[in-house]
Structures are given as structure tokens and as C-alpha cells.
Design an enzyme around this catalytic site. Sequence first.
Site, mmCIF file in Angstrom:
data_model
loop_
_atom_site.group_PDB
_atom_site.id
_atom_site.type_symbol
_atom_site.label_atom_id
_atom_site.label_comp_id
_atom_site.label_asym_id
_atom_site.label_seq_id
_atom_site.Cartn_x
_atom_site.Cartn_y
_atom_site.Cartn_z
ATOM 1 N N HIS A 248 0.875 -1.164 0.000
ATOM 2 C CA HIS A 248 0.000 0.000 0.000
ATOM 3 C C HIS A 248 0.915 1.217 0.000
ATOM 4 O O HIS A 248 1.973 1.197 0.646
ATOM 5 C CB HIS A 248 -0.890 0.030 1.249
ATOM 6 N N GLU A 286 -3.180 -3.639 -4.741
ATOM 7 C CA GLU A 286 -4.617 -3.693 -5.011
ATOM 8 C C GLU A 286 -5.206 -2.283 -4.940
ATOM 9 O O GLU A 286 -6.004 -1.982 -4.055
ATOM 10 C CB GLU A 286 -5.338 -4.661 -4.061
#
Length: 333
Positions: A248, A286
Amino acid sequence: MPGNALAALPLPDGRRLAVSQGEQELALRLDGQPLLRVRRLADGRLQPLELPLAEQAEALWLLAYCCFAGDPDRQALRLALAEVDPALRASGLLLGEGEDLRIERELFWQLPGPFLRAPASAGYPQQLVMHASGRRHPRRPPKPVGEVYRRFDARLGAWMSLRTLDIEADLPRFNRWQNSARVAAFWQEQGDLEQHRRYLEALAADPRVLTLIGCLDDEPFAYYEAYWAKEDRIAPFYQAGDYDRGIHMLVGEEHHRGPHKVAAWLGALSHYLLLDEPRTQRVVAEPRADNARMIQHLQAQGYHKAKEFDFPHKRAALMVLPREVFFDRCALA
């Protein structure tokens, strides 16, 4: 070595490599002292001159670093050597025999060299344990503390480094970054200092996640979470390998945005994770499926979009970077 090669290259350990070139020779100096003279042969090979066997390992690594950092398109360095230190072949730095001796870019960037600044996960013994989710995964090594990666980015002309997050020192900037409208739109982690302290303390106690601060010329500008995918919420959505890592990421400082800087820090972050654990075969991300700009940045670094899927809080794009793809024609400079 091309005509636009680097004239100087700082090293992570504080030393400085300088290069001077003539039509037929180039010379390397390390901290002002002569290191290596190299003759260009007619067949394109480089012939080190008066290089003792005991000094081959360092001198040839520095020669390769200068050549590959100065020319990101260069895939191999062909050498003419009368004798070879066996340690060079054992390390993977040198390949071939006779007139086919060479250093290949794909292998060079997989050697930790001085870039890896903390004890690596590499070599930590494997023991499978059970996660609360019911998935088995390897026991994870202790987390590093302090600086973990440093490399001078020749294209930016700046140091790119990664260090572990220090809650006391970094909490105010983390709070400021998360409360910016641009970051909040994607992270949705707005809150006060105490909320963010609890958030970071929970991650510090979680062996699955390593929190990192990205720095350019030692100025903190970005926050990253590197996680082991097998234990993460992403695992049910693809066939996660035992050593897959996920990321992230956010850029908190506005003046460090831009595609050229994304290429520098995303390449460095991916490189660090692949150096840290050679058993890592994939790095995944993601981002939100509608975050087209981030998806394009990831694709530019070798990630591909495997599919879209639904988390409870967002529709996500599964972006996958295979180890082989990253190091094949590696774009680091």
C-alpha cells in the site's frame, strides 16, 4: 560504455565513484584515488588493466554499477580477463568462459550489494504456522529497524531511501498526510493523532506488515505498508505464494508528486522487497479499480492487471509484479 555515461556516482556507504573517459580507455576513481583503468577492445569487450585478482570483486562490481546506472538500456557488460576470481562466478556477478565473460544486468540488480541497509529476511528458516484465518504460512522474521534501503537514482540525481516508520517521530506527518483531501479520497483513514497512533501501533504489533517511510535526499515524502500476502485479506482473491509481498502506498508531500518520481520510488520499493527475500516471486498491489493513474504507474514498472475483484470497501484491481519481469531488462538507474 556510452558517451553519456555517468561522470560521478555516490555510493550508499558514503564513498564516491568518479569516471573519466577517453576514446579508447576509461578510468574509475574511488574517493579521489585510482581504482581501475579499462581499455575498450575492437570487439566491444572491456579489458581491465593491471587489476590484481584480489581486487577484482569490488572493482568489477563498481564498473558494472556505473555502466548499468548510466545506461538503463544496457543489458550486459562483456569483459576480457586473463584470470577470474572464482568468487565472482559463485556470487552470480560473472558469467561465461573465455571470450564470453560477461556481467548481466538482470543478475547484477539481484545482488544486494550496498543497497540493502538492514538485515534481510533472506535465509530466515522456514517453519509453517497457522494464521487465525486458517491459512498456513511461513513464520515471519523479526522486523528491521531504521534504514533498510538506499540507492542514488541517477535519473533524478537524488538519493532514494527507505526507513522503517518511527511512531513518535513520524506520527504528526502521518496524521497530516492522511487528512489531506487527495490521500483521504483513496485511503479513507482520516482521523486525529490518537486514532492514527492506535492505527500505527496495531501495525507495529502485526508481524504481517512492515511500515516504511520513503525519502528523497533524506526528506520524508511517502508512506508505504509492505505486507506478506499469504496472511493478508488479499489472499482469498488469488493463489498467494508463501513469500509474496504486497504494498500500500501514498505520497504525502505535494512537491514530490509526478511520474518521474513515481518511477523512482516505486522501482526502489519493489527492488527492496525483492532483494530482502529471494524467495519472494511476486509483489502485488490492489489499488482501487478506478484509480487509472496509479494503475498506469504500476504497469510502467512491470506490474500487470490480473483481474478486478471486490473488497467490502472497494472494487480493486489486482496488480502483479513477477520477480522475473522486474529483473528482466531492469529499468533501475
